[in-house]
Design an enzyme around this catalytic site. Sequence first.
Site, PDB file in Angstrom:
ATOM      1  N   GLY A 107     -44.162 -56.698  31.813  1.00 54.18           N
ATOM      2  CA  GLY A 107     -45.246 -57.235  32.641  1.00 54.18           C
ATOM      3  C   GLY A 107     -44.824 -58.548  33.291  1.00 54.18           C
ATOM      4  O   GLY A 107     -45.133 -58.806  34.476  1.00 54.18           O
ATOM      5  N   ILE A 130     -40.412 -57.979  21.374  1.00 51.50           N
ATOM      6  CA  ILE A 130     -39.895 -57.285  20.189  1.00 51.50           C
ATOM      7  C   ILE A 130     -39.562 -55.824  20.498  1.00 51.50           C
ATOM      8  O   ILE A 130     -38.860 -55.180  19.739  1.00 51.50           O
ATOM      9  CB  ILE A 130     -40.880 -57.350  18.989  1.00 51.50           C
ATOM     10  CG1 ILE A 130     -42.192 -56.636  19.306  1.00 51.50           C
ATOM     11  CG2 ILE A 130     -41.107 -58.773  18.547  1.00 51.50           C
ATOM     12  CD1 ILE A 130     -43.027 -56.327  18.062  1.00 51.50           C
ATOM     13  N   ASP A 131     -40.067 -55.313  21.643  1.00 52.79           N
ATOM     14  CA  ASP A 131     -39.956 -53.874  21.914  1.00 52.79           C
ATOM     15  C   ASP A 131     -38.557 -53.397  22.296  1.00 52.79           C
ATOM     16  O   ASP A 131     -38.259 -52.211  22.211  1.00 52.79           O
ATOM     17  CB  ASP A 131     -40.921 -53.471  23.037  1.00 52.79           C
ATOM     18  CG  ASP A 131     -42.367 -53.505  22.595  1.00 52.79           C
ATOM     19  OD1 ASP A 131     -42.613 -53.635  21.379  1.00 52.79           O
ATOM     20  OD2 ASP A 131     -43.256 -53.407  23.458  1.00 52.79           O
ATOM     21  N   ARG A 166     -46.112 -40.588  -3.477  1.00 53.16           N
ATOM     22  CA  ARG A 166     -46.937 -40.462  -2.277  1.00 53.16           C
ATOM     23  C   ARG A 166     -46.089 -40.358  -1.010  1.00 53.16           C
ATOM     24  O   ARG A 166     -44.960 -40.849  -0.965  1.00 53.16           O
ATOM     25  CB  ARG A 166     -47.844 -41.687  -2.133  1.00 53.16           C
ATOM     26  CG  ARG A 166     -49.055 -41.609  -3.021  1.00 53.16           C
ATOM     27  CD  ARG A 166     -49.847 -42.888  -2.948  1.00 53.16           C
ATOM     28  NE  ARG A 166     -51.076 -42.763  -3.713  1.00 53.16           N
ATOM     29  CZ  ARG A 166     -51.806 -43.784  -4.112  1.00 53.16           C
ATOM     30  NH1 ARG A 166     -51.429 -45.025  -3.841  1.00 53.16           N
ATOM     31  NH2 ARG A 166     -52.916 -43.585  -4.792  1.00 53.16           N
TER      32      ARG A 166
END
Length: 326
Positions: A107, A130-131, A166
């Site tokens: 952006g 961070i992407d 789990r």
Amino acid sequence: MTKLKKIGVLTSGGDAPGMNACIRAVVRTGLHHGLEVIGIRAGYNGLIHDDFISFQSQDVSNIIQRGGTILKTARSKEFMSAEGRKQAFKNIQKHELDGLIVIGGNGTFTGANIFIREFDFPIMGAPGTIDNDLFGTDNTIGYDTALNTVMEAVDKIRDTADSHNRLFFIEVMGRDAGFIALRSGIAGGAEDILIPETVTYIDELVEILEKGFLRNKKSGIIIVAEGDDAGGAFEVAAKVKEKYDHFDTRVTVLGHIQRGGSPSSADRILASALGYAAVNGLVNGRRGEMVGVVNKEITYTPFEKAIKHNKKIRTDLLDMARILSS
Ligand code: F6P
């Protein structure tokens, strides 16, 4: 080439660990060149609302190790309008800025590109997100720290997953990009990794779980990028449960902890090198480019090329991750 006297620096978009190290590098490199360096607060909003501060060397002391951004940041809606950008340029003229360094992501560079076209004003960019979704740099500032944060979280979740037998679905950031998911999944030994760049087939995921179960796997970790086409971690977990109900499942959304924390050494070094290179580039007449590091070399990539989906992700690593965690 007109000689620069005064430059501005701002951080914009989502914050990223290492932004402060980059600000420090910009300020001190600018001062080294005899420039006045002005900090603009809260991204492009600060340009529009005249929120400028003068930086001396000591103002950026003791920030290299700090997460977040001392300049604050924002995703400016006003800067998306022609009216907002006009007001921003008025303030640039009022303060007699000759150039600007923007630290941010997609952006930020999209806005910078439009602004350059409209006002022919010199801007250079440093990739702070961070992407890691920017073309023209192997890593963006903040990515390495975020990866380590996710990896540590995955390790901790694995302890409890293992103790309770789990299956955990862990959602990580990356609205449009799976870089964090892919690398943290490999580092955390995830059973599978779901990213927006590939189509997710729930049946395929169920098959992986079934095979693991038959081999006596009692617990597991599935990393889900928030932007995955099958949905976020809650949605994916529900879809899996519908088809395969052998595991007691839990969902963890890591959220904004991924954006905080003290930057890793890799991020501090990268941010320092990029802040330094961005100012040197501006001084040498460059504009409209993002500085990056590719194969250990400083590179310059035009903003329009750096942004949005140009960066290829190594989808072959998904197969590797599955084999290694089987
Ligand atoms: O751009 C970085 C990022 O952290 C994305 O991974 C995430 O989708 C987005 O920002 C979240 O933004 P916000 O903090 O504005 O909700």
